[in-house]
Design a protein around this motif. Structure first.
Motif, PDB file in Angstrom:
ATOM      1  N   VAL A  51       0.723  -1.235  -0.071  1.00 55.21           N
ATOM      2  CA  VAL A  51      -0.125   0.015  -0.126  1.00 55.21           C
ATOM      3  C   VAL A  51       0.879   1.274  -0.023  1.00 55.21           C
ATOM      4  O   VAL A  51       0.479   2.290  -0.737  1.00 55.21           O
ATOM      5  CB  VAL A  51      -0.975   0.002   1.264  1.00 55.21           C
ATOM      6  CG1 VAL A  51      -1.789   1.368   1.188  1.00 55.21           C
ATOM      7  CG2 VAL A  51      -1.678  -1.306   1.240  1.00 55.21           C
ATOM      8  N   ILE A 366      -6.348   6.906 -10.385  1.00 57.44           N
ATOM      9  CA  ILE A 366      -7.054   7.210  -8.915  1.00 57.44           C
ATOM     10  C   ILE A 366      -7.888   6.130  -8.801  1.00 57.44           C
ATOM     11  O   ILE A 366      -8.483   5.673  -7.471  1.00 57.44           O
ATOM     12  CB  ILE A 366      -7.690   8.552  -9.464  1.00 57.44           C
ATOM     13  CG1 ILE A 366      -6.841   9.879  -9.008  1.00 57.44           C
ATOM     14  CG2 ILE A 366      -8.803   8.762  -8.493  1.00 57.44           C
ATOM     15  CD1 ILE A 366      -7.288  10.906  -9.550  1.00 57.44           C
ATOM     16  N   PHE A 367      -8.538   5.376  -9.688  1.00 57.68           N
ATOM     17  CA  PHE A 367      -9.206   4.352  -9.349  1.00 57.68           C
ATOM     18  C   PHE A 367      -8.701   2.883  -9.050  1.00 57.68           C
ATOM     19  O   PHE A 367      -9.011   2.023  -8.086  1.00 57.68           O
ATOM     20  CB  PHE A 367     -10.516   4.186 -10.467  1.00 57.68           C
ATOM     21  CG  PHE A 367     -11.315   5.050 -10.488  1.00 57.68           C
ATOM     22  CD1 PHE A 367     -12.495   4.931  -9.728  1.00 57.68           C
ATOM     23  CD2 PHE A 367     -11.275   5.969 -11.484  1.00 57.68           C
ATOM     24  CE1 PHE A 367     -13.470   5.920  -9.492  1.00 57.68           C
ATOM     25  CE2 PHE A 367     -12.428   7.070 -11.403  1.00 57.68           C
ATOM     26  CZ  PHE A 367     -13.551   6.940 -10.510  1.00 57.68           C
ATOM     27  N   PHE A 369      -5.819   2.547  -7.545  1.00 53.67           N
ATOM     28  CA  PHE A 369      -5.033   2.745  -6.346  1.00 53.67           C
ATOM     29  C   PHE A 369      -6.310   1.897  -5.354  1.00 53.67           C
ATOM     30  O   PHE A 369      -5.546   0.919  -4.362  1.00 53.67           O
ATOM     31  CB  PHE A 369      -4.579   3.783  -5.810  1.00 53.67           C
ATOM     32  CG  PHE A 369      -4.111   3.957  -4.726  1.00 53.67           C
ATOM     33  CD1 PHE A 369      -2.891   3.115  -4.192  1.00 53.67           C
ATOM     34  CD2 PHE A 369      -4.867   4.960  -3.680  1.00 53.67           C
ATOM     35  CE1 PHE A 369      -2.553   3.189  -3.018  1.00 53.67           C
ATOM     36  CE2 PHE A 369      -4.214   4.790  -2.298  1.00 53.67           C
ATOM     37  CZ  PHE A 369      -3.175   3.947  -2.064  1.00 53.67           C
ATOM     38  N   PRO A 370      -7.411   2.396  -4.985  1.00 49.96           N
ATOM     39  CA  PRO A 370      -8.058   1.925  -4.051  1.00 49.96           C
ATOM     40  C   PRO A 370      -8.492   0.391  -4.274  1.00 49.96           C
ATOM     41  O   PRO A 370      -8.715  -0.516  -3.629  1.00 49.96           O
ATOM     42  CB  PRO A 370      -9.361   2.773  -3.865  1.00 49.96           C
ATOM     43  CG  PRO A 370      -9.348   3.846  -5.273  1.00 49.96           C
ATOM     44  CD  PRO A 370      -7.871   3.626  -5.782  1.00 49.96           C
ATOM     45  N   ILE A 374      -6.098  -0.976  -1.649  1.00 48.66           N
ATOM     46  CA  ILE A 374      -6.950  -0.842  -0.621  1.00 48.66           C
ATOM     47  C   ILE A 374      -8.061  -1.896  -0.239  1.00 48.66           C
ATOM     48  O   ILE A 374      -8.105  -2.573   0.783  1.00 48.66           O
ATOM     49  CB  ILE A 374      -7.308   0.626  -0.220  1.00 48.66           C
ATOM     50  CG1 ILE A 374      -6.077   1.510  -0.227  1.00 48.66           C
ATOM     51  CG2 ILE A 374      -8.171   0.878   0.893  1.00 48.66           C
ATOM     52  CD1 ILE A 374      -6.294   2.927  -0.236  1.00 48.66           C
ATOM     53  N   ILE A 375      -9.107  -2.164  -1.124  1.00 47.78           N
ATOM     54  CA  ILE A 375     -10.087  -2.767  -0.838  1.00 47.78           C
ATOM     55  C   ILE A 375      -9.977  -3.927  -0.702  1.00 47.78           C
ATOM     56  O   ILE A 375      -9.165  -4.723  -1.534  1.00 47.78           O
ATOM     57  CB  ILE A 375     -11.129  -2.569  -2.054  1.00 47.78           C
ATOM     58  CG1 ILE A 375     -11.563  -1.212  -1.778  1.00 47.78           C
ATOM     59  CG2 ILE A 375     -12.448  -3.758  -1.931  1.00 47.78           C
ATOM     60  CD1 ILE A 375     -12.711  -0.916  -3.090  1.00 47.78           C
TER      61      ILE A 375
ATOM     62  N   SER B  27      -7.609   8.152   1.902  1.00 47.97           N
ATOM     63  CA  SER B  27      -7.872   6.445   1.173  1.00 47.97           C
ATOM     64  C   SER B  27      -6.999   5.769   2.304  1.00 47.97           C
ATOM     65  O   SER B  27      -7.539   4.588   2.725  1.00 47.97           O
ATOM     66  CB  SER B  27      -7.493   6.568  -0.196  1.00 47.97           C
ATOM     67  OG  SER B  27      -8.420   7.454  -0.990  1.00 47.97           O
ATOM     68  N   VAL B  28      -5.654   6.195   2.361  1.00 44.29           N
ATOM     69  CA  VAL B  28      -4.875   5.334   3.429  1.00 44.29           C
ATOM     70  C   VAL B  28      -5.279   5.271   4.551  1.00 44.29           C
ATOM     71  O   VAL B  28      -5.506   4.384   5.166  1.00 44.29           O
ATOM     72  CB  VAL B  28      -3.308   5.786   3.220  1.00 44.29           C
ATOM     73  CG1 VAL B  28      -2.450   4.967   3.953  1.00 44.29           C
ATOM     74  CG2 VAL B  28      -2.987   5.959   1.709  1.00 44.29           C
ATOM     75  N   ASP B  31      -8.131   2.835   4.812  1.00 43.41           N
ATOM     76  CA  ASP B  31      -7.518   1.373   4.959  1.00 43.41           C
ATOM     77  C   ASP B  31      -6.838   1.028   6.411  1.00 43.41           C
ATOM     78  O   ASP B  31      -7.154  -0.053   6.679  1.00 43.41           O
ATOM     79  CB  ASP B  31      -6.437   1.496   3.863  1.00 43.41           C
ATOM     80  CG  ASP B  31      -5.732  -0.112   3.819  1.00 43.41           C
ATOM     81  OD1 ASP B  31      -6.638  -1.090   3.957  1.00 43.41           O
ATOM     82  OD2 ASP B  31      -4.589  -0.181   3.538  1.00 43.41           O
ATOM     83  N   LYS B  37     -15.453  -4.005   6.433  1.00 44.09           N
ATOM     84  CA  LYS B  37     -15.151  -4.090   5.103  1.00 44.09           C
ATOM     85  C   LYS B  37     -16.061  -3.082   4.199  1.00 44.09           C
ATOM     86  O   LYS B  37     -15.380  -2.416   3.379  1.00 44.09           O
ATOM     87  CB  LYS B  37     -14.918  -5.591   4.463  1.00 44.09           C
ATOM     88  CG  LYS B  37     -14.107  -5.537   3.129  1.00 44.09           C
ATOM     89  CD  LYS B  37     -12.794  -5.479   3.418  1.00 44.09           C
ATOM     90  CE  LYS B  37     -11.831  -5.529   1.960  1.00 44.09           C
ATOM     91  NZ  LYS B  37     -10.669  -5.276   2.291  1.00 44.09           N
ATOM     92  N   ILE B  41     -14.917   0.150   1.783  1.00 42.87           N
ATOM     93  CA  ILE B  41     -15.068   0.178   0.306  1.00 42.87           C
ATOM     94  C   ILE B  41     -15.858   1.292  -0.089  1.00 42.87           C
ATOM     95  O   ILE B  41     -15.510   2.081  -1.125  1.00 42.87           O
ATOM     96  CB  ILE B  41     -15.795  -1.060  -0.306  1.00 42.87           C
ATOM     97  CG1 ILE B  41     -14.783  -2.489   0.058  1.00 42.87           C
ATOM     98  CG2 ILE B  41     -16.216  -1.030  -1.669  1.00 42.87           C
ATOM     99  CD1 ILE B  41     -15.611  -3.557  -0.241  1.00 42.87           C
ATOM    100  N   VAL B  44     -13.625   4.553   0.390  1.00 41.82           N
ATOM    101  CA  VAL B  44     -12.655   4.672  -0.309  1.00 41.82           C
ATOM    102  C   VAL B  44     -13.002   5.018  -1.818  1.00 41.82           C
ATOM    103  O   VAL B  44     -12.443   5.796  -2.677  1.00 41.82           O
ATOM    104  CB  VAL B  44     -11.723   3.376  -0.269  1.00 41.82           C
ATOM    105  CG1 VAL B  44     -10.793   3.305  -1.459  1.00 41.82           C
ATOM    106  CG2 VAL B  44     -10.937   3.416   1.154  1.00 41.82           C
ATOM    107  N   LEU B  45     -13.941   4.290  -2.473  1.00 44.30           N
ATOM    108  CA  LEU B  45     -14.674   4.597  -3.655  1.00 44.30           C
ATOM    109  C   LEU B  45     -14.987   6.061  -3.859  1.00 44.30           C
ATOM    110  O   LEU B  45     -14.878   6.774  -4.848  1.00 44.30           O
ATOM    111  CB  LEU B  45     -15.461   3.645  -3.963  1.00 44.30           C
ATOM    112  CG  LEU B  45     -15.010   1.934  -4.473  1.00 44.30           C
ATOM    113  CD1 LEU B  45     -15.850   1.165  -4.872  1.00 44.30           C
ATOM    114  CD2 LEU B  45     -13.718   2.219  -5.467  1.00 44.30           C
ATOM    115  N   ALA B  48     -12.301   8.474  -4.125  1.00 45.09           N
ATOM    116  CA  ALA B  48     -11.596   7.953  -5.351  1.00 45.09           C
ATOM    117  C   ALA B  48     -12.697   8.938  -6.561  1.00 45.09           C
ATOM    118  O   ALA B  48     -12.078   9.648  -7.255  1.00 45.09           O
ATOM    119  CB  ALA B  48     -11.674   6.404  -5.921  1.00 45.09           C
TER     120      ALA B  48
END
Lengths: 375, 126
Positions: A51, A366-367, A369-370, A374-375, B27-28, B31, B37, B41, B44-45, B48
């Protein structure tokens, strides 16, 4: 009438329209595949997804995007030297992005996290260990047939060649080799034959699916099977056993000896020991230790990962195509930077359009990365 | 390659840049924080999407472009969204089962045959 923008910009936007569909095909498929799976590898130990490196790369692309937009602004203000400076920074950042990506890819390659190479079940993981050991045995045996130390009609038949390798310590020196060369082959043959035995034993246990504690494909094994009650089975081979066997091979080598110890019986007959001598024994123990290192480097620890292959496919196809786009962007900026101090307003549209392209590359990341990190 | 119609819009690019950096940090952070979860999700989205909007609106100047942007981007967006929707019923719902259907049905057939066979044998014995 018409769209009030230059043709080149219209062309770039139309191209970006196709690019949106191109990347959405990958990203959309990834989301659908992931939602449709009953699990997905996410732990670092499985995926080696870092990450921090992904985050740094995100930052790198954001900075580069900022530099491009400022470079375009400078071009519009006819401040060409400033524009060039920002484009240089952007290009250097693109190199940095690819460098970090390269480090990530190397981590994946080092751990064999590649599409089609990831065992998804325990049995696949055990077979992979045997296959990689076999590859090593083939390579070691090839050295003998290639140097004509062993003459074989079918060099690929390692089971047929194995007795010849075993008999090498008491064999006669071929005229094509010097004494020292032949002694080196004699010494290594003891270790290589031990490695062959280890591989064959594991392979037979996998085929018969019996615990390493029970002999496989021997008279004892057949007798034990005869004794079984109807419907009963011998204990099946477990991944943990294979893991332990491999760990031992990686630490002490195929011969189970430490430096200075006498060679165990399995290393050969008394004639073989006489042929190799004390100096030969030292060489054999050194080779054994060396072989342990070779096994560590060539045979991966068994690590089944359910849905690992589809994960690796998605990861490499998305990040790979993104990286190709980064390279294309670098070429676009390189064309401008090639103008040097003669950069002028004729390049303003070029900088604007390549900037649009670069922002799109940033947008994709940008998309990614998560979704990937992350997910 | 030249044209004189380069309108300059007074956008504070540095502010947009800091917003993007802040969003990445967010975002980090999501996480690192131990949240359910599903929540992670969504958050974070959402971040984004916010970042993507900032880039498109300000760095790509879509905020200042004419209505042609809708004409150009609507079809591609519809097709892009359509693909995952089209894939979902076939692939998104348990595409990856461990038992091969043909083998399962074959095993069922064998079991059925054996049952019938056993019944016939028993019947014959009577």
């Amino acid at each position: 009438m018409g769209i009030p923008i230059p043709n080149s910009k219209l062309g770039m936007w139309l191209f970006l329209g196709t690019e949106i569909m191109f990347f959405t095909a990958f990203i959309g498929s990834y989301i659908v595949l992931r939602l449709g799976s009953n699990g997905w590898p996410t732990r670092y130990e499985d995926t080696h997804i870092n990450v921090l490196l992904g985050g740094i790369n995100t930052f790198v692309l954001i900075v580069s995007s900022y530099c491009v937009v400022v470079a375009h602004e400078a071009m519009a203000q006819k401040s060409f030297a400033r524009a060039r400076g920002y484009l240089w920074v952007t290009t250097i950042l693109a190199f940095l992005f690819l460098g970090i990506k390269g480090i990530e890819y190397k981590g994946k390659i080092d751990h064999d996290i590649l599409p089609g190479r990831i065992p998804e079940t325990s049995s696949q993981a055990m077979v992979k260990v045997a296959d990689q050991l076999e590859e090593l045995v083939r390579e070691r045996f090839h050295a003998y047939t290639h140097a004509d130390v062993i003459k074989a009609e079918r060099p690929a038949d390692i089971i047929g060649i194995a007795p010849l390798v075993q008999a090498l310590p008491s064999a006669e020196r071929p005229s094509s080799l010097t004494d020292a060369e032949f002694k080196a082959f004699q010494a290594s043959s003891v270790v290589d034959y031990a490695l062959f035995q280890q591989w064959l034993d594991l392979k037979q246990h996998i085929v018969a699916d019996v615990s390493l504690d029970s002999p496989a494909l021997t008279a004892d094994y057949l007798a034990k099977r005869e004794e079984l009650a109807e419907g009963a089975r011998l204990p099946a081979l477990k991944l943990e056993e294979v893991r332990e066997r491999l760990a031992r091979l990686k630490t002490s080598g195929p011969l189970k000896v430490k430096a200075g110890d006498a060679l165990p019986e399995q290393s050969g007959s008394p004639e073989q020991a006489a042929a190799t001598g004390d100096a030969g024994q030292d060489a054999v123990t050194a080779l054994n230790t060396q072989m342990a290192g070779l096994i560590s480097a060539r045979v991966f620890d068994p690590h089944p990962m359910v849905y690992g292959n589809i994960f690796a496919s998605c990861y490499f196809i998305m990040t790979g195509f993104h990286a190709i786009h980064v390279i294309v962007g670098m070429i676009l900026f390189g064309m401008v930077l090639k103008q040097g101090s003669s950069l002028n307003e004729r390049w303003t549209d070029w900088v604007e359009n390549s900037g649009l392209y670069w922002h799109f590359v940033d947008l994709v990341w940008i998309f990614l990365f998560p979704l990937l990190y992350i997910i | 390659m030249s044209h004189d119609d380069h309108q300059t819009h007074h956008v504070n690019y540095l502010a947009v840049f800091f917003v993007l950096c802040g969003c990445t940090g967010l975002s980090v952070l999501f996480d690192v924080l131990s949240m359910p979860k599903g929540v992670t999700i969504v958050l974070v989205l959402a971040v984004a999407c916010a970042k993507a909007m900032s880039v498109m609106m300000y760095f790509m100047h879509l905020k200042f472009e004419g209505n042609w942007k809708y004409v150009l981007l609507a079809p591609t967006t519809i097709l892009a969204i359509g693909l995952p929707i089209a894939l979902f019923p076939d692939i998104g719902r348990s595409y990856y089962i461990n038992a091969a259907p043909q083998v399962t049905s074959w095993a069922d057939e064998v079991a059925e045959y054996e049952r019938e066979h056993a019944a016939a044998t028993e019947g014959g014995a009577h």
